[in-house]
Enzyme design. Sequence first.
Site, short mmCIF file in Angstrom:
data_model
loop_
_atom_site.label_atom_id
_atom_site.label_comp_id
_atom_site.label_asym_id
_atom_site.label_seq_id
_atom_site.Cartn_x
_atom_site.Cartn_y
_atom_site.Cartn_z
CB SER A 102 35.50 48.65 40.12
OG SER A 102 36.83 49.06 40.33
CG HIS B 241 32.25 45.72 39.00
ND1 HIS B 241 31.52 46.36 39.97
CD2 HIS B 241 33.52 45.65 39.49
CE1 HIS B 241 32.30 46.71 40.97
NE2 HIS B 241 33.52 46.28 40.70
CE LYS C 151 32.56 44.06 43.26
NZ LYS C 151 32.68 44.77 44.54
C1 LIG Z 1 37.15 44.50 39.90
C2 LIG Z 1 37.10 43.92 41.28
N1 LIG Z 1 37.75 42.78 41.52
C3 LIG Z 1 37.75 42.22 42.75
C4 LIG Z 1 37.07 42.80 43.80
C5 LIG Z 1 37.14 42.17 45.15
O1 LIG Z 1 35.93 41.58 45.48
P1 LIG Z 1 35.54 41.20 46.98
O2 LIG Z 1 34.63 42.28 47.46
O3 LIG Z 1 34.85 39.90 46.84
O4 LIG Z 1 36.79 41.10 47.76
C6 LIG Z 1 36.36 43.97 43.58
C7 LIG Z 1 35.61 44.59 44.69
O5 LIG Z 1 35.56 45.75 44.88
C8 LIG Z 1 36.38 44.56 42.29
O6 LIG Z 1 35.74 45.71 42.06
#
Ligand SMILES: Cc1ncc(COP(=O)(O)O)c(C=O)c1O
Length: 407
Positions: free
Chosen positions: A185, A213, A244
Site C-alpha cells: 500500500s 490493492h 477501495k
Molecule cells: C494492504 C491493506 N490491507 C488492509 C487494509 C484495511 O482495509 P479497510 O480499509 O477495509 O479496513 C488496507 C487499507 O488501508 C490495506 O491497505
Amino acid sequence: MGLLDRHVGLHALNREVHATGVNPFGIRMERVLSATEAMIDGRKTLLVGTNNYFGLTFDQSCIDAACEAIRSEGTGTTGSRICNGSYSQHLLLEKELAEFYGKKHCMVFTTGYQANLGVISTLVGPEDFLLIDADSHASIYDAVKQTQAEVVRFRHNDPSSLEARLRRLGDKPGNRLVVLEGVYSMLGDSAPLKEFVAVCKKYGAYVLVDEAHSLGLLGDNGRGLCEAVGVLQDCHFIVGTFSKTLGAIGGYCVSNEPDFDILRISTRSYMFTASSSPGTIASVRQALKIMKEKGPELRKRIWDNVATLYDGLAAHGFKLGPEHGPVVAVHLPDPMTAIGFWRSLLEAGIYVNVVVPPATPNNLSLLRCSVSAALSREQLKHMVEVMAGIGRQLKVIGPAAQAAAAE
Ligand SMILES: Cc1ncc(COP(=O)(O)O)c(C=O)c1O
C-alpha cells in the site's frame, strides 16, 4: 508523566506540521462532489489519494441498491451476526464472493482491517509460526500483537529471506502461516507471489494473501495478483477489502479449508462488533456485479491512468516506487519537504496522501497518489505538470536535485 506524554515524538511532529498552517492528517472534505472531486478549503480539489480505484462511490446503481436496502432493512444491524443473526444479503454476498474466487467459503467482516486482524490472529495458535513480510500493513502487524503464535519477519518481497527463515524452523512442530500482500500500500509494488508460493509449498506452509490493492485490478477476471500469476488455488486464504475498488466499506476472507466456518465462533473481530449495514452490503453486491461485467474496461482505464501519472512524473526526474501500480509513490528527502510539497499541491487543487515516518517502510517520506479509473488523462497530465513545477521550486527535481544526488 501524563498519559499522553509518551507520544512526545509525535507531539513534536504535530507541532511542526501545524506551524505550516495546514494539517495533512485533519483534512476536511467540505463537500464531496464526485468520485474524483471534493471541496477542500473552499476550493474544488482533484482527489488522487482516496483509493477509489474504479471510481464506484457515486455509481448510480450502487447508490440505488444501498437506498433500497436501507428502506427495506433499515440503517444498521445494531449488533454482530452471532447475536443479531445474518441478514440474507450478508449470506448472498458471501456466496457471491466465494463463487467469484472459485472457493468454497467466505466470511464478510465489517472492515478489511478487522478481516486481517481476526483471521490472521485466530488461524495460528501458541504452537504455530506466523511469518510476515517486514513491510506488512498495520492490520497485519496488529494481528501479530493479538496472536499467540511465534512471529517471524522476513525481508520485504524477498522469497530467499522467507526460505531461510522456514529452513531455520526445521522440524519444530506447529503450522506455518505466511502472510503476504498482492500489492503493497505504500510503494505500490507487487509481491513475487509465484516464487513465494513455491517456497511455501516446499516447506508445507499455509499462504494468506491480502489483495486489498489488487482486487479488480489484476488477473483476467480481477481476482487479484493470485489470479494474475496463476496461484489462486495454491493460496489457502485470500483477504480483501470493500473500501477501495468496490467503493464502500468492509472486508472478507475466502478459503477452501474444510473447517473454515469455525472462524465464525472463534474470531473476535467478527464476533464482538456489529456486522455491516444493509446499505453497505447491497452497494458492495452491486459493485461486485459491475466489476464482473465491466472489469476489462475499468482495468484498461486505470492502468492507462497509472502509466500517464507514473511515466509523466518519471520523465520529470521524480524518484518513484519501483513499478507501475495503483499507488504511485513519490519519494521526497524528508518529512517537512514532503509536507510542504503536499501543501503546495493542495493549494493548487490536488489532493494526495502524505506519509511520513513512523508510518512508512525504511523511514521514507512519500507523497502517495492513488489512481482512479474515473480520472481523465487530461486531469493526470495537468497534475504531472503541477507537480513538476512544485518539484523544481522545492529543488527535489532539476539540476539542483541532480547535483545534490551526485554529491
Ligand atoms: C494492504 C491493506 N490491507 C488492509 C487494509 C484495511 O482495509 P479497510 O480499509 O477495509 O479496513 C488496507 C487499507 O488501508 C490495506 O491497505
